[in-house]
Design an enzyme around this catalytic site. Structure first.
Site, mmCIF file in Angstrom:
data_model
loop_
_atom_site.group_PDB
_atom_site.id
_atom_site.type_symbol
_atom_site.label_atom_id
_atom_site.label_comp_id
_atom_site.label_asym_id
_atom_site.label_seq_id
_atom_site.Cartn_x
_atom_site.Cartn_y
_atom_site.Cartn_z
ATOM 1 N N HIS A 243 3.115 4.806 5.948
ATOM 2 C CA HIS A 243 2.520 4.263 4.717
ATOM 3 C C HIS A 243 2.745 5.243 3.564
ATOM 4 C CE1 HIS A 243 -0.862 1.596 2.991
ATOM 5 N NE2 HIS A 243 -0.223 2.193 1.992
ATOM 6 N N ASP B 230 1.254 -4.341 0.101
ATOM 7 C CA ASP B 230 0.332 -3.222 -0.105
ATOM 8 C C ASP B 230 0.203 -2.816 -1.575
ATOM 9 O OD1 ASP B 230 -1.335 -1.053 1.207
ATOM 10 O OD2 ASP B 230 -0.017 0.085 -0.109
ATOM 11 N N ASP C 284 -0.790 7.301 3.196
ATOM 12 C CA ASP C 284 -0.842 6.499 1.977
ATOM 13 C C ASP C 284 -0.429 7.345 0.770
ATOM 14 O OD1 ASP C 284 -1.161 4.483 0.180
ATOM 15 O OD2 ASP C 284 -3.294 4.162 0.517
ATOM 16 N N HIS D 153 1.434 10.103 -8.413
ATOM 17 C CA HIS D 153 1.305 9.634 -9.799
ATOM 18 C C HIS D 153 1.604 10.783 -10.749
ATOM 19 C CE1 HIS D 153 -0.291 5.683 -8.900
ATOM 20 N NE2 HIS D 153 -1.162 6.214 -8.056
#
Ligand code: DOR
Length: 430
Positions: free
Chosen positions: A66, A158, A311, A315
């Protein structure tokens, strides 16, 4: 060139191996595991790279199922190259990347682009995940077969849930017939609304809108029911609540084909951290309560949660250094995931073998990848861990472009020091 890894504790849960042995890698494959391989290798000197790993642990290459790479479209957050570099630095030989790039990976050409780039970069194996619905907009199924031919290994929307239960039913039926796992981002957006953090004590005292646990649980319950009704399977992404663990545990008890993952932040942090208003703690699903954290650990320990996946959601500064309300959700996780997960061994939640099962063998099994074991003839994807190494997280030295980690400055113990992919050293932190 052959590589001989000597003196390490080798752990391969698939073969039930946990012993001090040597391992010979040849032509990109595992050639042999055994004792006394050093003698033969020394005779072959010049042709074998002998690496002494006394006190270290050698495991099948870790797989993060993920990961968000941001290419195409948001390369300032992450590229396939920077994400793959972060992966190998974190001990991951393979990553599966979610389709919420820009544009979304909802067609063959994007899948092919990601695969081509990953081969050029030549660090970790990168396995694209295709979108369930066009643009992940939740209304029309994508062309699963076409994307499968191009190289996707699973489907998921997702980042967004599939709110339309009928569409999810069709997705599960169709994907099952093609042997494609469905990874579900479970969130009922009517219940999560425009929430920002976990609904509870801290959302109340901090004055931040809450996301109740039931937003996740209601959708997990729905997807379990659909999987049962259609006699297909589903993999639940980023499980964060006690109620979710209970639902998945019950479904497994009833023999349903449900698998699930959680991420290190869900067993390490609680919503108490939000008191700082630090947007690096803002993630979706949100950090939950102490009770949820305990339930996640129990779920890991009793096998309800099959996989630890980080996950990885890189950013840029402009996405995070804004008012809490406007900040992007996500944690840059590839370079801290292993050490945070090793803490589960240190705290006796998991044994080493169970940890490696959740970080290698199980993701390989769920995604149908021929990985996750050190059997002779397997790809020489290897992670070498120094379980004693003490280090402090410093986002400035992350390979990832995403410096958004709530773990910056945290002392940790245990780290990948060598990552080998297909018999080639791709990261050497010794
Ligand atoms: O925190 C998150 N970040 N959760 C998601 O579901 C998506 C992800 C992202 O893509 O940034």
């Amino acid at each position: 060139m052959k590589i001989l890894l000597t003196g390490a504790r080798i752990i391969d849960p698939v073969q039930n191996i946990d012993a001090q042995m040597d391992m010979l890698l040849e032509d990109g494959k595992v050639a042999k595991i055994g004792t006394g391989l050093l003698k033969t290798a020394k005779k072959d000197s010049g042709k074998v790279n002998i690496i002494d790993l006394d006190g270290k642990i050698v495991v099948p290459g870790l797989i993060d199922m993920h990961t968000h790479l941001r290419e195409p479209g948001q390369e300032y957050k992450e590229t396939i190259a920077s994400g793959a570099a972060a992966a190998v630095a974190g001990g991951f030989t393979s990553i599966a990347c979610m389709p919420n790039t820009s544009p979304i990976n909802d067609n063959r050409s994007i899948t092919e682009f990601i695969k081509r780039k990953a081969v050029e970069v030549s660090l970790a194996n990168v396995y694209p995940i295709g979108a369930i619905s066009n643009g992940s907009a939740g209304s029309q199924l994508t062309e699963f077969w076409d994307m499968k031919e191009a190289g996707i290994i699973a489907i998921s929307d997702d980042g967004k849930p599939v709110m339309d239960a009928a569409l999810m039913r069709r997705a599960m039926e169709y994907a099952y017939s093609l042997g494609l796992p469905v990874i579900s981002h479970c969130e009922d957006t009517n219940l999560s609304g425009n929430g920002l953090i976990n609904e509870g004590y801290y959302s109340t005292v901090l004055g931040l809108r809450g996301i109740p646990g039931i937003a996740e649980e209601a959708m997990i319950a729905r997807d379990i029911l659909i999987a049962e009704f259609t006699n297909t399977c589903v993999h639940i992404a980023h499980v964060s609540t006690a109620g979710s663990v209970r639902l998945i545990r019950d479904a497994k008890k009833r023999g349903l084909q449900v698998t699930a993952e959680t991420a290190p932040h869900y067993f390490t942090l609680t919503d108490e951290a939000l008191q700082s208003y630090d947007t690096n703690f803002k993630v979706n699903p949100p950090l939950r309560s102490e009770k949820d954290v305990e339930a996640i650990k129990e779920g890991l320990s009793d096998g309800t949660l099959d996989v630890i996946a980080c996950d990885h959601a890189p950013h840029g500064r402009t996405d995070k250094e804004v008012e809490f309300e406007y900040a992007a959700n996500g944690i840059s996780g590839l370079e801290t995931s292993l050490a945070l997960s090793i803490s589960l061994v240190q705290n006796k939640v998991l044994g080493w073998s169970e940890l490696i099962t959740k970080m290698s063998a199980n993701p390989a099994r769920i995604l149908n990848l021929p990985k996750g074991t050190l059997e002779a003839g397997a790809d020489a994807d290897i992670t070498v861990i120094d379980p004693q190494l003490k280090w402090t997280v410093d986002v400035q030295v992350f390979r990832s472009r995403g410096k958004n980690s709530p773990f910056h400055g945290r002392p940790l113990q245990g780290k990948a020091i060598l990552t080998i992919v297909g018999g080639e050293i791709k990261y050497d932190g010794r």
